[in-house]
Design an enzyme around this catalytic site. Structure first.
Site, PDB file in Angstrom:
ATOM      1  N   HIS A  57       0.820  -1.208   0.000  1.00 28.78           N
ATOM      2  CA  HIS A  57       0.000   0.000   0.000  1.00 28.78           C
ATOM      3  C   HIS A  57       0.857   1.263   0.000  1.00 28.78           C
ATOM      4  CE1 HIS A  57      -3.259  -2.844   0.414  1.00 28.78           C
ATOM      5  NE2 HIS A  57      -2.602  -3.369   1.443  1.00 28.78           N
ATOM      6  N   GLU A  93      -2.500   0.011   7.905  1.00 28.54           N
ATOM      7  CA  GLU A  93      -1.619  -1.065   7.470  1.00 28.54           C
ATOM      8  C   GLU A  93      -0.367  -0.537   6.784  1.00 28.54           C
ATOM      9  OE1 GLU A  93      -1.412  -4.723   4.240  1.00 28.54           O
ATOM     10  OE2 GLU A  93      -3.343  -3.741   4.617  1.00 28.54           O
ATOM     11  N   HIS A 148       2.605  -7.384   4.063  1.00 23.65           N
ATOM     12  CA  HIS A 148       1.231  -6.940   4.281  1.00 23.65           C
ATOM     13  C   HIS A 148       0.730  -7.411   5.645  1.00 23.65           C
ATOM     14  CE1 HIS A 148       0.077  -5.665   0.092  1.00 23.65           C
ATOM     15  NE2 HIS A 148       1.160  -6.375  -0.182  1.00 23.65           N
ATOM     16  N   GLU A 233       1.319 -12.106   4.785  1.00 26.18           N
ATOM     17  CA  GLU A 233       0.269 -11.457   5.578  1.00 26.18           C
ATOM     18  C   GLU A 233       0.638 -11.717   7.038  1.00 26.18           C
ATOM     19  OE1 GLU A 233      -2.044  -9.548   4.585  1.00 26.18           O
ATOM     20  OE2 GLU A 233      -2.648 -10.082   2.542  1.00 26.18           O
TER      21      GLU A 233
END
Length: 361
Positions: A57, A93, A148, A233
């Site tokens: 992101h 995040e 992430h 993740e």
């Protein structure tokens, strides 16, 4: 007196993590650290290796259209980017990913690796998913790692927790991407999974994750990247326990060491010397007496046991010895080590972490 003993012991174990030539870490004595670097901590263990880090992101100071359609790697299109999740406590995040990625970058560079990244800061734009995949491919990296954190609910979700690695459904239409992700990508992802299990993280218990691995065909990055890719993740930001680790400096450091160790496992591979068959207990620093219970090592999963023993270098085993001290003393305890004298005397790996801690203060 106790805090002084903790600082001296932690300094000693971080120094021990740099004694790579010996192949074994001995118990950390409660004594002041020497003022000269360990001669065997060369900082060149990863020389010639290139790693591409993609902190997922981007910051909010951009004007890009996130809904613009881009190539998904499988003959369709998808949104250029997403905003990423926000933890139950309101931490975005993109910031978590950035902080962990910077710690990983510092640790790998301290060992001689060349590290390239998808974005330069945590405020601006980092590129669409296809841009990041292209940058990873053009970097010629030995491995790319996309960092992430997940979310399962806009509110608290106590039931779903854990880390997982996303791997692409095979085959991938692009032959080069298919080769990279079916061979190196799968191997690197499995080694990263094993690193997380050894560090005491639980595999995700949701979304069809099988022993820490989730296969998906809707994630563009792996389908577009022509170097081996690991898609991490780190945890579920909707779960209070996972979120606490993702948000805290201690937790971010623990994730960073775990990710760094998984990368090193892949870059250096297994050693053929008979000495590498030693059990983890023989290669892990003994914790101070008052912290023995907290420093108990995690048990590898049954499926990861072979890789955890046979597919590892002594360097990655030595670096893992730092994690129990992070868990016991926390970042605040390690900040006491980050003086000019101590940073110059601890191992090169610890130097990278400590310098990044100081920069973040």
């Amino acid at each position: 007196m106790k805090s002084a003993r903790i600082t001296r012991s932690a300094t000693a174990v971080l120094m021990c993590a740099g004694i790579l030539g010996a192949g074994v870490i001995v118990a950390a004595p409660a004594m002041a650290a020497p003022t000269t670097p360990s001669p065997s901590a060369t900082g060149s263990e990863l020389s010639g290796k290139t790693v591409f880090l993609d902190p997922g992101h981007q910051g909010t100071a951009h004007s890009e259209n996130l809904q613009r359609q881009v190539n998904d790697g499988r003959g369709g299109t998808k949104d250029c980017q997403t905003t990423g999740m926000t933890t139950v406590d309101g931490v975005p995040e993109h910031t978590i990913n950035w902080k962990v990625s910077e710690l990983v970058r510092s640790s790998l560079e301290s060992l001689g690796a060349t590290v390239k990244t998808s974005r330069a800061d945590d405020s601006g734009w980092g590129g669409c998913v296809d841009d990041r995949a292209r940058a990873a491919s053009e970097s010629g990296a030995d491995v790319a790692v996309s960092i992430h954190a997940d979310s399962t609910s806009a509110t608290t979700d106590d039931g779903k927790h854990g880390f997982h690695l996303i791997v692409p459904t095979l085959p991938i239409p692009n032959a080069a991407a298919d080769e990279a992700q079916s061979e190196g990508g799968r191997s690197a992802s499995s080694l990263m999974r094993d690193s997380y299990v050894r560090a005491g993280f639980a595999p995700a218990n949701y979304a069809g994750v099988d022993e820490g691995i989730q296969e998906r065909s809707d994630v563009a990055g792996p389908a577009l990247t022509t170097v081996p890719l690991v898609f991490v993740e780190m945890g579920n930001g909707s779960n209070p326990d996972d979120a606490a680790l993702l948000e805290s400096s201690d937790g971010q450091l623990k994730h960073a060491i775990t990710i760094s160790t998984g990368i090193i496992d892949y870059l250096l591979g297994a050693e053929t010397s008979p000495t590498t068959a030693a059990t983890p207990a023989a290669t892990t620093a003994a914790a101070p007496a008052e912290t023995t219970d907290n420093a108990a090592p995690a048990t590898p999963s049954a499926t990861g046991a072979k890789t955890a023993v046979e597919g590892r270098s002594s360097l990655s085993r030595l670096l893992e010895s730092v994690s129990p001290y992070i868990q016991t003393f926390g970042v605040d305890g390690l900040k006491g080590l980050a003086t000019p004298d101590n940073v110059s005397s601890v191992s090169t790996f610890a130097q990278g972490l400590l310098k990044q801690i100081v920069a973040a203060r």
